[in-house]
Design a protein around this motif. Structure first.
Motif, PDB file in Angstrom:
ATOM      1  N   VAL A  73       0.836  -1.200   0.000  1.00  0.00           N
ATOM      2  CA  VAL A  73       0.000   0.000   0.000  1.00  0.00           C
ATOM      3  C   VAL A  73       0.869   1.247   0.000  1.00  0.00           C
ATOM      4  N   VAL A  74       0.453   2.235  -0.778  1.00  0.00           N
ATOM      5  CA  VAL A  74       1.118   3.531  -0.752  1.00  0.00           C
ATOM      6  C   VAL A  74       0.065   4.625  -0.624  1.00  0.00           C
ATOM      7  N   LEU A  75       0.289   5.531   0.298  1.00  0.00           N
ATOM      8  CA  LEU A  75      -0.556   6.712   0.493  1.00  0.00           C
ATOM      9  C   LEU A  75       0.222   7.925   0.028  1.00  0.00           C
ATOM     10  N   MET A  76      -0.356   8.694  -0.908  1.00  0.00           N
ATOM     11  CA  MET A  76       0.273   9.904  -1.425  1.00  0.00           C
ATOM     12  C   MET A  76      -0.462  11.123  -0.889  1.00  0.00           C
ATOM     13  N   GLN A  77       0.272  12.064  -0.314  1.00  0.00           N
ATOM     14  CA  GLN A  77      -0.339  13.244   0.286  1.00  0.00           C
ATOM     15  C   GLN A  77       0.219  14.510  -0.350  1.00  0.00           C
ATOM     16  N   HIS A  78      -0.660  15.326  -0.862  1.00  0.00           N
ATOM     17  CA  HIS A  78      -0.305  16.542  -1.595  1.00  0.00           C
ATOM     18  C   HIS A  78       0.208  17.649  -0.677  1.00  0.00           C
ATOM     19  N   GLY A  79       0.610  18.753  -1.286  1.00  0.00           N
ATOM     20  CA  GLY A  79       1.142  19.883  -0.557  1.00  0.00           C
ATOM     21  C   GLY A  79       0.138  21.002  -0.367  1.00  0.00           C
ATOM     22  N   PHE A 105       0.970  -1.693  -6.843  1.00  0.00           N
ATOM     23  CA  PHE A 105       0.662  -1.124  -5.535  1.00  0.00           C
ATOM     24  C   PHE A 105      -0.821  -0.786  -5.424  1.00  0.00           C
ATOM     25  N   ASP A 106      -1.310  -0.853  -4.215  1.00  0.00           N
ATOM     26  CA  ASP A 106      -2.654  -0.379  -3.879  1.00  0.00           C
ATOM     27  C   ASP A 106      -2.496   1.098  -3.528  1.00  0.00           C
ATOM     28  N   VAL A 107      -2.957   1.979  -4.404  1.00  0.00           N
ATOM     29  CA  VAL A 107      -2.652   3.410  -4.313  1.00  0.00           C
ATOM     30  C   VAL A 107      -3.815   4.175  -3.691  1.00  0.00           C
ATOM     31  N   TRP A 108      -3.506   4.961  -2.669  1.00  0.00           N
ATOM     32  CA  TRP A 108      -4.480   5.835  -2.014  1.00  0.00           C
ATOM     33  C   TRP A 108      -3.990   7.273  -2.111  1.00  0.00           C
ATOM     34  N   LEU A 109      -4.888   8.168  -2.517  1.00  0.00           N
ATOM     35  CA  LEU A 109      -4.554   9.585  -2.664  1.00  0.00           C
ATOM     36  C   LEU A 109      -5.287  10.373  -1.590  1.00  0.00           C
ATOM     37  N   GLY A 110      -4.515  11.051  -0.747  1.00  0.00           N
ATOM     38  CA  GLY A 110      -5.107  11.806   0.342  1.00  0.00           C
ATOM     39  C   GLY A 110      -5.589  13.177  -0.090  1.00  0.00           C
TER      40      GLY A 110
END
Length: 403
Positions: A73-79, A105-110
């Motif tokens: 799993v990967v969580l991506m968090q913006h600026g 990957f199991d991708v999650w976008l915050g």
């Protein structure tokens, strides 16, 4: 000064041609953009302890992949002043979210409270100034809700986190205050990481120094009492430092944090960038950044500008400081030599010395990378995303990434 590509863009008269684009992604949401390119997408809504309802966007598998359980799993968090769209704003072979999904990957976008996908609250309306009383302190406190939910949904014990700019700062802040949280973070990849901001360059630095002596009430008058809405005369003053005219010059995010460098800028995608950013944020959050720039070698929590209010919040007359030396999760830094926001001096003279070397896995300076190149730059796929993917595919977690 290598501050912004905006000046070149405006002076060359490209703006009118750019905004003649009819690309459908200009009016699409993040989930719609993901679907446009043939990927599956899910929308999950998280309700924070203080009542904000925030959407997470999930890409459970690659374009041609079969959905399977127990994927990494990967969580991506913006600026700052962004949203989940930054991870899908380029073409699939260039965008982080699509590359990681196709890599298995199991991708999650915050997202965050107050942005395009965080405009709901259990009791407060965005028209109520109380809705906007938050800064990056509160964003950091939201991370456990995101992480706990994702781990529960994926039946995993930990996840990999990619934070850009404020996204990295959020993780630094949370880890510095909650040592047990690190057990859920397999790796933190900090892109254009923020810590101290004493050496920020360009209009944002000038603004912080010029406005440093104003009261809270005066600052809220300049930027709006709730949602960050800078007065037009202030934007015009900033524009004179960068470029004279054109739609791109009216974009507050570009004026304050910079655009991709000229060598990496995909001008055909500019209408998509500008249609989704800046995403809404709060004046309080922006003031917190101005405070951080004016702080001397430290990263303070938000200062309410009043000893009694600080005591009510923190139990002391001045805001406490984050202690990044307490961070205890595997950390990987990616930063650029052209970045005016996450400046080289702040990283080399403060962030690197204070981080515990036991947990610092990689420190990679990338030439010709500006602040927004880490999400929009054409070289990010080969120089940032694929090295991270290859590292995570490897069996040895200690193996360094070659920049």
């Amino acid at each position: 000064m290598k501050f912004l590509f905006l000046g070149v863009l405006c002076l060359c008269g490209a703006s009118a041609q750019i905004f003649a684009s009819s690309d459908p992604e200009i009016s699409m949401t993040t989930p719609q953009i993901i679907q446009r390119w043939g990927y599956a997408v899910e929308v999950h809504t998280i309700t924070t302890i203080d009542g904000y309802m925030i959407d997470l966007h999930r890409i459970p598998n690659g374009k041609n992949g079969v959905r399977t359980a127990n994927k990494p799993v990967v969580l991506m968090q913006h600026g700052l002043m962004a949203d989940s769209s930054v991870w899908v704003s380029n073409l699939p072979q260039q965008s982080a979210a699509f590359l990681f999904a196709d890599a298995g990957f199991d991708v999650w976008l915050g997202n965050l409270r107050g942005n395009t996908y965080g405009m709901r609250h259990k009791t407060l309306s965005p028209q109520n100034p109380a809705f906007w009383k938050f800064s990056f302190d509160d964003a950091a406190s939201t991370l456990p809700a995101f992480v706990n939910y994702i781990l529960q949904m994926t039946n995993q014990q930990s996840l990999n986190y990619i934070g850009h700019s404020q996204g990295a700062l959020m993780m630094f802040a949370r880890l510095s205050e909650d040592p047990t949280f690190a057990q859920k973070i397999a790796n933190h990849f900090a892109l254009a990481p923020l810590g101290t901001m004493n050496n920020v360059k360009g209009p944002l630095f000038t603004m912080a120094k010029t406005l440093g002596n104003l009261t809270q009430d005066q600052l809220f008058s300049l930027f709006g009492a709730g949602q960050l809405i800078p007065r037009s005369d202030l934007v015009n003053q900033l524009k004179t430092q960068v470029c004279q005219s054109g739609p791109v010059c009216d974009n507050f995010l570009f004026l304050t944090s910079g655009s991709p460098s000229a060598s990496q800028f995909n001008i055909s995608r500019l209408p998509i960038y500008l249609s989704h950013t800046p995403s809404p944020s709060s004046t309080q959050n922006f003031i917190h950044y101005l405070q951080n720039i004016n702080a001397q070698g430290v990263v303070p929590k938000y200062d309410f500008g009043n000893a009694q209010l600080n005591i009510a919040k923190y139990g002391q007359p001045s805001p406490p400081l984050y202690d990044f030396s307490k961070i205890n999760a595997p950390t990987h830094l990616f930063w650029g030599d052209l970045d005016v926001f996450a400046d080289k001096i702040d990283i080399e003279n403060w962030l690197l010395p204070i981080l515990n070397k036991q947990w610092l896995r990689n420190n990679i300076e990338l030439p010709n990378f500006a602040h927004m190149d880490f999400v929009w730059g054409l070289n990010a796929a080969n120089q940032v995303y694929m090295p991270i993917i290859n590292f995570l595919r490897g069996a040895q977690r200690q193996q360094p990434i070659m920049g």
